[in-house]
Design a protein around this motif. Structure first.
Motif, PDB file in Angstrom:
ATOM      1  N   UNK A   1       0.719  -1.373   0.015  1.00  0.00           N
ATOM      2  CA  UNK A   1      -0.035   0.020  -0.045  1.00  0.00           C
ATOM      3  C   UNK A   1       0.701   1.119  -0.031  1.00  0.00           C
ATOM      4  N   UNK A   2       2.032   1.270   0.704  1.00  0.00           N
ATOM      5  CA  UNK A   2       2.973   2.428   0.804  1.00  0.00           C
ATOM      6  C   UNK A   2       3.242   2.736  -0.704  1.00  0.00           C
ATOM      7  N   UNK A   3       4.078   1.700  -1.281  1.00  0.00           N
ATOM      8  CA  UNK A   3       4.480   1.803  -2.520  1.00  0.00           C
ATOM      9  C   UNK A   3       3.407   1.959  -3.571  1.00  0.00           C
ATOM     10  N   UNK A   4       2.582   1.627  -3.736  1.00  0.00           N
ATOM     11  CA  UNK A   4       1.245   1.984  -4.718  1.00  0.00           C
ATOM     12  C   UNK A   4       0.798   3.420  -4.418  1.00  0.00           C
ATOM     13  N   UNK A   5       0.487   3.772  -3.154  1.00  0.00           N
ATOM     14  CA  UNK A   5       0.281   5.064  -2.833  1.00  0.00           C
ATOM     15  C   UNK A   5       1.100   6.076  -3.296  1.00  0.00           C
ATOM     16  N   UNK A   6       2.536   5.800  -2.808  1.00  0.00           N
ATOM     17  CA  UNK A   6       3.624   6.880  -3.188  1.00  0.00           C
ATOM     18  C   UNK A   6       3.747   7.035  -4.628  1.00  0.00           C
ATOM     19  N   UNK A   7       3.738   5.883  -5.498  1.00  0.00           N
ATOM     20  CA  UNK A   7       3.999   5.848  -6.810  1.00  0.00           C
ATOM     21  C   UNK A   7       2.708   6.531  -7.785  1.00  0.00           C
ATOM     22  N   UNK A   8       1.355   5.944  -7.167  1.00  0.00           N
ATOM     23  CA  UNK A   8       0.186   6.882  -7.580  1.00  0.00           C
ATOM     24  C   UNK A   8       0.295   8.417  -7.665  1.00  0.00           C
ATOM     25  N   UNK A   9       0.605   8.689  -6.267  1.00  0.00           N
ATOM     26  CA  UNK A   9       0.745  10.141  -6.187  1.00  0.00           C
ATOM     27  C   UNK A   9       1.906  10.823  -7.168  1.00  0.00           C
ATOM     28  N   UNK A  10       2.952  10.151  -7.130  1.00  0.00           N
ATOM     29  CA  UNK A  10       3.826  10.606  -8.198  1.00  0.00           C
ATOM     30  C   UNK A  10       3.412  10.856  -9.681  1.00  0.00           C
ATOM     31  N   UNK A  11       2.749   9.503 -10.008  1.00  0.00           N
ATOM     32  CA  UNK A  11       2.545   9.661 -11.397  1.00  0.00           C
ATOM     33  C   UNK A  11       1.288  10.739 -11.489  1.00  0.00           C
ATOM     34  N   UNK A  12       0.278  11.133 -10.697  1.00  0.00           N
ATOM     35  CA  UNK A  12      -0.743  11.937 -10.959  1.00  0.00           C
ATOM     36  C   UNK A  12      -0.356  13.409 -10.608  1.00  0.00           C
ATOM     37  N   UNK A  13       0.724  13.587  -9.769  1.00  0.00           N
ATOM     38  CA  UNK A  13       1.068  15.083  -9.518  1.00  0.00           C
ATOM     39  C   UNK A  13       2.476  15.470 -10.184  1.00  0.00           C
ATOM     40  N   UNK A  14       3.311  14.589 -10.312  1.00  0.00           N
ATOM     41  CA  UNK A  14       4.246  14.833 -11.200  1.00  0.00           C
ATOM     42  C   UNK A  14       4.711  13.917 -12.214  1.00  0.00           C
ATOM     43  N   UNK A  15       4.005  13.859 -13.420  1.00  0.00           N
ATOM     44  CA  UNK A  15       3.982  12.677 -14.286  1.00  0.00           C
ATOM     45  C   UNK A  15       5.432  12.940 -14.906  1.00  0.00           C
ATOM     46  N   UNK A  16       5.815  11.575 -15.485  1.00  0.00           N
ATOM     47  CA  UNK A  16       7.160  11.699 -16.503  1.00  0.00           C
ATOM     48  C   UNK A  16       6.997  12.284 -17.848  1.00  0.00           C
ATOM     49  N   UNK A  17       7.895  13.009 -18.150  1.00  0.00           N
ATOM     50  CA  UNK A  17       8.065  13.400 -19.735  1.00  0.00           C
ATOM     51  C   UNK A  17       9.289  13.226 -20.346  1.00  0.00           C
ATOM     52  N   UNK A  18       9.275  13.081 -21.546  1.00  0.00           N
ATOM     53  CA  UNK A  18      10.280  12.683 -22.485  1.00  0.00           C
ATOM     54  C   UNK A  18      11.203  13.842 -22.668  1.00  0.00           C
ATOM     55  N   UNK A  19      12.515  13.743 -22.408  1.00  0.00           N
ATOM     56  CA  UNK A  19      13.412  15.023 -22.580  1.00  0.00           C
ATOM     57  C   UNK A  19      14.529  14.299 -23.320  1.00  0.00           C
ATOM     58  N   UNK A  20      14.931  15.422 -24.395  1.00  0.00           N
ATOM     59  CA  UNK A  20      16.005  15.140 -25.450  1.00  0.00           C
ATOM     60  C   UNK A  20      17.181  16.128 -24.965  1.00  0.00           C
ATOM     61  N   UNK A  21      18.396  15.526 -25.251  1.00  0.00           N
ATOM     62  CA  UNK A  21      19.536  16.460 -25.160  1.00  0.00           C
ATOM     63  C   UNK A  21      20.532  15.949 -26.171  1.00  0.00           C
TER      64      UNK A  21
END
Length: 171
Positions: A35-55
């Protein structure tokens, strides 16, 4: 950790009374960590989603990109990573404590020696692998190889130390 906790409750019972430990008692720590892992990962996905960055890492004489490095990243990932690391390292420490506490029990009841060896290898690989990952962060091929090697060693150590002694004990 849950199985070793159960074994410790049974064999290190200060009162000599009979105790009953149900499957629900064993499952509580598993579901709490999940539950701790799912909660933190869900909040991370909802509040600060991943985006693709090129350099752009190299350009030619006409100012065109020759090589690019791309990575998925998140703007505010640090609090989530800290919570995940502290929570999972805390569970690892609790598992190590439970294994140390059950070290004198027979292998027939608890595989604490083998669990300790697998956890020790996991801690050792992380202490060596994580700093090396920081060093090779700018090299995608080296980073990928190192990350793949760390995952392989962790999984292999866990599986070998869990199942080989059981097979040997069975025969």
């Amino acid at each position: 950790m849950s199985k070793t906790l159960r074994i410790n409750k049974i064999f290190h019972n200060p009162s000599i009374r009979r105790i009953k430990i149900t499957a629900r008692d064993v499952a509580k720590p598993i579901f709490a960590s999940l539950a701790l892992n799912v909660l933190v990962l869900s909040l991370w996905t909802a509040l600060s989603p991943l985006y693709w960055s090129r350099e752009v890492t190299a350009i030619d004489e006409f100012n065109r990109a020759v090589t690019l490095n791309g990575v998925c990243t998140s703007a505010g990932f640090l609090p989530y990573v800290i919570i995940l690391v502290v929570g999972n390292v805390g569970l690892l420490a609790l598992a190590l404590y439970q294994v140390y506490h059950a070290r004198s029990l027979s292998t027939e009841f608890a595989e604490s020696e083998y669990i300790f060896k697998a956890l020790f290898i996991a801690v050792l690989v992380c202490f060596v692998g994580i700093p090396v990952m920081v060093i090779v962060e700018g090299e995608p091929k080296a980073y990928f190889f190192l990350l793949s090697s760390i995952i392989f060693v962790l999984c292999s150590a866990l599986l070998l130390f869990m199942f080989v002694p059981k097979v040997r004990f069975h025969f």
